[in-house]
Scaffold this motif. Structure first.
Motif, short mmCIF file in Angstrom:
data_model
loop_
_atom_site.label_atom_id
_atom_site.label_comp_id
_atom_site.label_asym_id
_atom_site.label_seq_id
_atom_site.Cartn_x
_atom_site.Cartn_y
_atom_site.Cartn_z
N ASN A 40 0.83 -1.20 0.00
CA ASN A 40 0.00 0.00 0.00
C ASN A 40 0.86 1.25 0.00
OD1 ASN A 40 -2.45 1.55 0.27
ND2 ASN A 40 -1.95 1.81 2.42
N LEU A 41 1.93 1.23 0.82
CA LEU A 41 2.83 2.38 0.89
C LEU A 41 3.51 2.62 -0.46
CD1 LEU A 41 4.41 4.53 2.48
CD2 LEU A 41 6.03 2.73 3.12
N VAL A 42 3.98 1.56 -1.07
CA VAL A 42 4.67 1.70 -2.36
C VAL A 42 3.72 2.23 -3.42
CG1 VAL A 42 5.83 0.43 -4.21
CG2 VAL A 42 6.39 -0.05 -1.83
N ASP A 72 4.35 5.59 -5.49
CA ASP A 72 4.39 5.61 -6.96
C ASP A 72 3.46 6.67 -7.53
OD1 ASP A 72 6.31 3.67 -7.39
OD2 ASP A 72 4.88 2.01 -7.40
N ARG A 73 2.33 6.88 -6.86
CA ARG A 73 1.37 7.88 -7.34
C ARG A 73 1.98 9.28 -7.33
NH1 ARG A 73 -4.10 7.69 -4.15
NH2 ARG A 73 -4.38 9.51 -5.48
N VAL A 74 2.86 9.54 -6.38
CA VAL A 74 3.48 10.88 -6.31
C VAL A 74 4.90 10.87 -6.88
CG1 VAL A 74 2.08 11.63 -4.36
CG2 VAL A 74 4.24 10.45 -3.92
N GLU A 75 5.26 9.76 -7.55
CA GLU A 75 6.56 9.63 -8.22
C GLU A 75 7.72 9.88 -7.27
OE1 GLU A 75 6.72 11.95 -11.78
OE2 GLU A 75 4.75 11.30 -12.47
N LEU A 90 9.62 7.36 -5.95
CA LEU A 90 10.67 6.37 -6.15
C LEU A 90 11.38 6.60 -7.49
CD1 LEU A 90 8.60 3.32 -4.88
CD2 LEU A 90 10.42 4.54 -3.64
N ARG A 91 12.14 7.67 -7.54
CA ARG A 91 12.89 7.94 -8.75
C ARG A 91 14.27 8.46 -8.38
NH1 ARG A 91 9.97 13.31 -11.08
NH2 ARG A 91 10.16 14.26 -9.07
N PRO A 92 15.22 8.33 -9.28
CA PRO A 92 15.11 7.84 -10.67
C PRO A 92 14.91 6.33 -10.69
CG PRO A 92 17.40 8.30 -10.14
CD PRO A 92 16.59 8.79 -8.97
N PRO A 93 14.48 5.79 -11.81
CA PRO A 93 14.16 4.36 -11.89
C PRO A 93 15.31 3.46 -11.46
CG PRO A 93 13.34 5.53 -13.82
CD PRO A 93 14.17 6.51 -13.08
N GLU A 94 16.55 3.84 -11.76
CA GLU A 94 17.67 2.96 -11.44
C GLU A 94 17.93 2.86 -9.93
OE1 GLU A 94 19.37 7.00 -12.78
OE2 GLU A 94 17.76 5.61 -13.36
N LYS A 95 17.35 3.76 -9.15
CA LYS A 95 17.52 3.71 -7.69
C LYS A 95 16.31 3.14 -6.98
CE LYS A 95 20.87 7.46 -7.27
NZ LYS A 95 21.21 8.74 -6.58
N ARG A 96 15.30 2.79 -7.73
CA ARG A 96 14.04 2.34 -7.14
C ARG A 96 14.24 1.11 -6.24
NH1 ARG A 96 8.45 2.21 -8.02
NH2 ARG A 96 7.52 0.17 -7.56
N ASP A 97 14.94 0.10 -6.73
CA ASP A 97 15.11 -1.12 -5.94
C ASP A 97 15.85 -0.85 -4.63
OD1 ASP A 97 13.77 -2.53 -7.86
OD2 ASP A 97 15.58 -3.34 -8.83
N ALA A 144 -4.40 8.64 5.22
CA ALA A 144 -4.79 10.02 5.52
C ALA A 144 -3.96 11.01 4.71
CB ALA A 144 -4.62 10.29 7.02
N ILE A 145 -2.66 10.72 4.60
CA ILE A 145 -1.80 11.59 3.79
C ILE A 145 -2.18 11.50 2.33
CG2 ILE A 145 0.58 11.95 3.03
CD1 ILE A 145 1.46 10.93 5.80
N ALA A 146 -2.46 10.29 1.87
CA ALA A 146 -2.78 10.09 0.45
C ALA A 146 -4.08 10.77 0.06
CB ALA A 146 -2.85 8.59 0.15
N GLU A 147 -5.07 10.71 0.96
CA GLU A 147 -6.40 11.25 0.62
C GLU A 147 -6.50 12.74 0.88
OE1 GLU A 147 -9.16 8.93 2.80
OE2 GLU A 147 -8.75 7.08 1.71
#
Length: 400
Positions: free
Chosen positions: A202-204, A208-211, A213-220, A249-252
């Motif tokens: 759920n957290l991830v 992802d919705r607020v982008e 986890l970037r840049p993509p190469e550092k996501r893992d 609550a933060i997301a909504e």
């Protein structure tokens, strides 16, 4: 409610402890503080040898902080010999070296001996000297052991009550096995891997919705670091529920006063007028379908309402005084100060006559209950909020 850790509803420690003997104590305050220290650690028997200011002593009672049960049972003696006559094991406390052939022990070793002695049914005592110069040589000579404390040798003198407290602490610790009076309540069960995984997914998803986890190469790498934060916590089921709620609550978005609305200012004004008109003459205006509409109204303030509320909270002249209310119901104004007994009403342009009549009735109802009602034009609030606040300050100054 018990304060400062004192709770007379709980049973006191009932242990066979040593006798505390104060030799020629000078100040009543020190005797009282010694009694307080004794009470902290379950010591009950206090003997005084020729207290300078006599006994009883009102200063001792004032500084005992509730340890009257010890002061009420104080035993008085004219000599040290008489005060220690029944002790089979006697310790003399001293910060000075005495040229006497007897063991010198620390408070912990002394406490262990006292516990063993009293467990066998014998009587142990601890001598404490005068505030100014302690025990004399002949008084120390009466003791089986000398007790001294591991203190700074360049500043070794202790306050009388401090010395009693240190000895009481060590004795009580050994007499009770170091048991603490309370512990933290049991935590809920540790969260399962399945629960932790569901929370993390759920957290991830929200990150992802607020982008985030970037840049993509550092996501893992970022995901591994995040996961390790929560696995190190060893969260319980309750922890996971709380974290779930926080993320959502933060997301909504915040749903508090004057935040998170979905209507524009003009739409919110029309909604407000609709509810006000519908509430006129409706006895059950706060029930049924009106409750849902009221919640919608609270989340969608008008521009004037949002502006005024922000200033009422941030301006030092009014901060903390006013509460924002949902104006649904015959007697509920927009803002109210219960302490100052002032109600504020916003008047929007083009309101129906029925709404104005209802507002007048509400004003009369509030004034009959000693509230001062201030009507504010919404257009004026939006046009010159500083002038409106200045007027409000004048009104507040007129309130007795």
């Amino acid at each position: 409610m018990a304060g400062s850790g004192t709770d007379k509803s709980k049973p006191g420690a009932d242990l066979a402890g040593p006798v505390v003997i104060l030799v020629e104590p000078q100040l009543g305050e020190n005797i009282g503080m010694c009694a307080r220290a004794m009470g902290n650690f379950g010591l009950k028997r206090l003997r005084l040898v020729k207290p300078r200011d006599g006994w009883p002593n009102i200063a001792a009672q004032r500084s005992a902080a509730g340890a009257d049960f010890i002061l009420d049972n104080v035993e008085l003696f004219d000599s040290v010999e008489a005060a220690v006559a029944d002790c089979t094991l006697l310790f003399a406390t001293s910060a000075r070296a005495h040229d006497q052939a007897k063991p010198v022990v620390g408070p912990e070793a002394a406490a262990q001996e006292i516990v063993a002695e009293t467990a066998a049914g014998a009587s142990a005592g601890i001598l404490f000297g005068r505030e100014r110069y302690g025990l004399e040589n002949q008084e120390v000579a009466l003791a089986n052991r000398i007790v001294t404390f591991p203190v700074n040798p360049a500043f070794a003198s202790l306050n009388l009550a401090q010395a009693v407290l240190l000895m009481g602490y060590e004795w009580f610790k050994h007499a009770t096995g170091g048991a603490l009076p309370h512990t933290m309540p049991d935590r809920s069960e540790r969260a399962s891997q399945q629960q932790l995984e569901a929370f993390f997914d759920n957290l991830v998803a929200e990150l992802d919705r607020v982008e985030f986890l970037r840049p993509p190469e550092k996501r893992d790498t970022m995901l591994v670091n995040l996961r390790n934060i929560f696995t190190r916590m060893e969260p319980t089921k309750q922890d996971i529920h709380t974290l779930h709620g926080a993320v959502m609550a933060i997301a909504e978005g915040r749903k508090g006063p004057a935040k998170g609305g979905v209507l524009g200012g003009e739409q919110a004004t029309r909604l407000r007028a609709l509810l006000a008109e519908r509430a006129v003459g409706t006895p059950d205006a706060e029930g049924g379908s009106m409750r849902g509409l009221a919640r919608l109204l609270r989340r969608n303030p008008t521009d004037a309402e949002r502006l005024l509320w922000d200033r009422l909270r941030s301006d030092r002249r009014f901060a903390g005084d006013f509460k924002r209310q949902t104006p649904v119901g015959r007697h509920i104004p927009d803002f109210v100060s219960f302490t100052r007994r002032i109600a504020l009403e916003l008047i929007n342009a083009g309101e129906p006559e029925a709404v104005a009549t209802e507002r007048g009735a509400r004003k009369a109802w509030l004034e009959a209950r000693d509230y001062r009602v201030v009507w504010l034009e919404a257009a004026e609030v939006e046009r010159d909020i500083a002038a409106v606040l200045g007027r409000l300050e004048t009104v507040l100054g007129q309130v007795p």
